[in-house]
Design an enzyme around this catalytic site. Structure first.
Site, PDB file in Angstrom:
ATOM      1  N   TYR A  11      10.508  53.316  47.620  1.00 49.74           N
ATOM      2  CA  TYR A  11      11.246  54.455  47.073  1.00 49.74           C
ATOM      3  C   TYR A  11      11.172  55.648  48.027  1.00 49.74           C
ATOM      4  O   TYR A  11      12.177  56.246  48.391  1.00 49.74           O
ATOM      5  CB  TYR A  11      10.648  54.805  45.711  1.00 49.74           C
ATOM      6  CG  TYR A  11      11.290  55.970  45.012  1.00 49.74           C
ATOM      7  CD1 TYR A  11      12.501  55.811  44.335  1.00 49.74           C
ATOM      8  CD2 TYR A  11      10.677  57.226  45.007  1.00 49.74           C
ATOM      9  CE1 TYR A  11      13.087  56.880  43.677  1.00 49.74           C
ATOM     10  CE2 TYR A  11      11.261  58.295  44.349  1.00 49.74           C
ATOM     11  CZ  TYR A  11      12.460  58.117  43.691  1.00 49.74           C
ATOM     12  OH  TYR A  11      13.021  59.178  43.047  1.00 49.74           O
ATOM     13  N   LYS A  15      14.128  57.359  50.618  1.00 45.65           N
ATOM     14  CA  LYS A  15      14.469  58.792  50.612  1.00 45.65           C
ATOM     15  C   LYS A  15      14.288  59.400  51.998  1.00 45.65           C
ATOM     16  O   LYS A  15      15.088  60.215  52.445  1.00 45.65           O
ATOM     17  CB  LYS A  15      13.599  59.535  49.602  1.00 45.65           C
ATOM     18  CG  LYS A  15      13.891  59.099  48.175  1.00 45.65           C
ATOM     19  CD  LYS A  15      13.953  60.249  47.210  1.00 45.65           C
ATOM     20  CE  LYS A  15      14.638  59.787  45.941  1.00 45.65           C
ATOM     21  NZ  LYS A  15      14.894  60.845  44.984  1.00 45.65           N
ATOM     22  N   VAL A  41      10.294  65.681  38.948  1.00 47.92           N
ATOM     23  CA  VAL A  41      11.113  66.605  38.162  1.00 47.92           C
ATOM     24  C   VAL A  41      10.875  66.463  36.661  1.00 47.92           C
ATOM     25  O   VAL A  41      10.979  65.364  36.109  1.00 47.92           O
ATOM     26  CB  VAL A  41      12.612  66.391  38.480  1.00 47.92           C
ATOM     27  CG1 VAL A  41      13.463  67.407  37.724  1.00 47.92           C
ATOM     28  CG2 VAL A  41      12.870  66.502  39.974  1.00 47.92           C
ATOM     29  N   VAL A 104       1.007  71.637  41.741  1.00 48.53           N
ATOM     30  CA  VAL A 104       0.336  70.360  41.962  1.00 48.53           C
ATOM     31  C   VAL A 104      -0.914  70.394  41.082  1.00 48.53           C
ATOM     32  O   VAL A 104      -1.782  71.234  41.293  1.00 48.53           O
ATOM     33  CB  VAL A 104      -0.060  70.148  43.430  1.00 48.53           C
ATOM     34  CG1 VAL A 104      -0.630  68.757  43.624  1.00 48.53           C
ATOM     35  CG2 VAL A 104       1.135  70.364  44.338  1.00 48.53           C
ATOM     36  N   TYR A 137      -4.550  68.846  46.177  1.00 49.30           N
ATOM     37  CA  TYR A 137      -4.027  69.510  47.376  1.00 49.30           C
ATOM     38  C   TYR A 137      -2.980  70.503  46.905  1.00 49.30           C
ATOM     39  O   TYR A 137      -2.678  70.559  45.708  1.00 49.30           O
ATOM     40  CB  TYR A 137      -3.403  68.478  48.332  1.00 49.30           C
ATOM     41  CG  TYR A 137      -2.419  67.550  47.666  1.00 49.30           C
ATOM     42  CD1 TYR A 137      -2.852  66.324  47.143  1.00 49.30           C
ATOM     43  CD2 TYR A 137      -1.075  67.898  47.523  1.00 49.30           C
ATOM     44  CE1 TYR A 137      -1.970  65.473  46.507  1.00 49.30           C
ATOM     45  CE2 TYR A 137      -0.185  67.046  46.885  1.00 49.30           C
ATOM     46  CZ  TYR A 137      -0.640  65.840  46.380  1.00 49.30           C
ATOM     47  OH  TYR A 137       0.228  64.985  45.748  1.00 49.30           O
TER      48      TYR A 137
END
Ligand SMILES: *[C@@H]1O[C@H](CO)[C@@H](O)[C@H](O)[C@H]1NC(C)=O
Ligand SMILES: *[C@@H]1O[C@H](CO)[C@@H](O)[C@H](O)[C@H]1NC(C)=O
Length: 173
Positions: A11, A15, A41, A104, A137
């Site tokens: 995937y 991209k 998203v 994150v 991170y």
């Protein structure tokens, strides 16, 4: 740029290749290309059906089953992504690639927020013993904010995601 490791992540690889092809094409044809790279998203759904991503996130909310094995989520609100596209079109100075990632966070943090937002749904009970503790991170927001993106707070995104899933009767909580 393509390490062997990437070949296991089809995937992501597709991209990355699509982006490189677009960059190549724009260079060869003198186009002004701006790239928007969103995180995972979330937010209210426009489409009438759940796709793989939204279904996985709903299952995470309902059962605590991780979408990502390391328990780290790079979340972004779909409305912030929409605005980023408009700004990228609108602003002559927009250039290069924009990583549009709001927060994150560890899954444990998402679960804590859900518990705070919906104290009656007993999320903490559901999620018992399912905490993952991977290294966190961060992803810089500086370039996205320089474009004019004003990120939706995570609490608001999560609340609107759940309200949308409930309204469309996907979620049975
Ligand atoms: C992009 O261009 C580079 C350099 O010409 C080339 O090596 C690469 O294969 C191209 N990538 C894609 C996906 O088109
Ligand atoms: C599912 O839809 C969301 C937003 O509507 C999109 O960001 C995501 O890439 C889609 N997932 C897949 C696997 O197509």
């Amino acid at each position: 740029m393509l390490t062997p490791f990437l070949f296991f992540l089809w995937y992501h690889l597709s991209k990355t290749l699509a982006e490189t092809a677009a960059v190549n094409f724009s260079k060869e044809n003198g186009l002004d290309l701006v790239v928007i790279n969103p995180g995972f998203v979330i937010g209210p759904l426009l489409q009438p059906t759940l796709n793989f991503t939204s279904e996985a996130f709903m299952s995470f909310i309902e059962t605590g089953k991780e979408v990502f094995a390391d328990g780290i989520y790079m979340l972004v609100d779909v409305r912030d992504i929409a605005i980023a596209h408009i700004l990228a079109f609108d602003k002559a100075e927009a250039n290069g690639r924009y990583c549009i990632v709001g927060d994150v966070v560890r899954s444990s943090e998402i679960k804590m927020i859900l518990d705070k937002l919906y104290p009656n749904l007993g999320f903490s009970q559901r999620y018992k013993d399912k905490c993952v503790e991977a290294q966190l991170y961060s992803i810089s927001k500086v370039k996205a904010e320089s474009l004019g993106v004003d990120f939706t707070p995570l609490e608001v995104s999560l609340r609107d995601t759940i309200e949308s899933l409930k309204e469309k009767k996907f979620m049975k909580l």
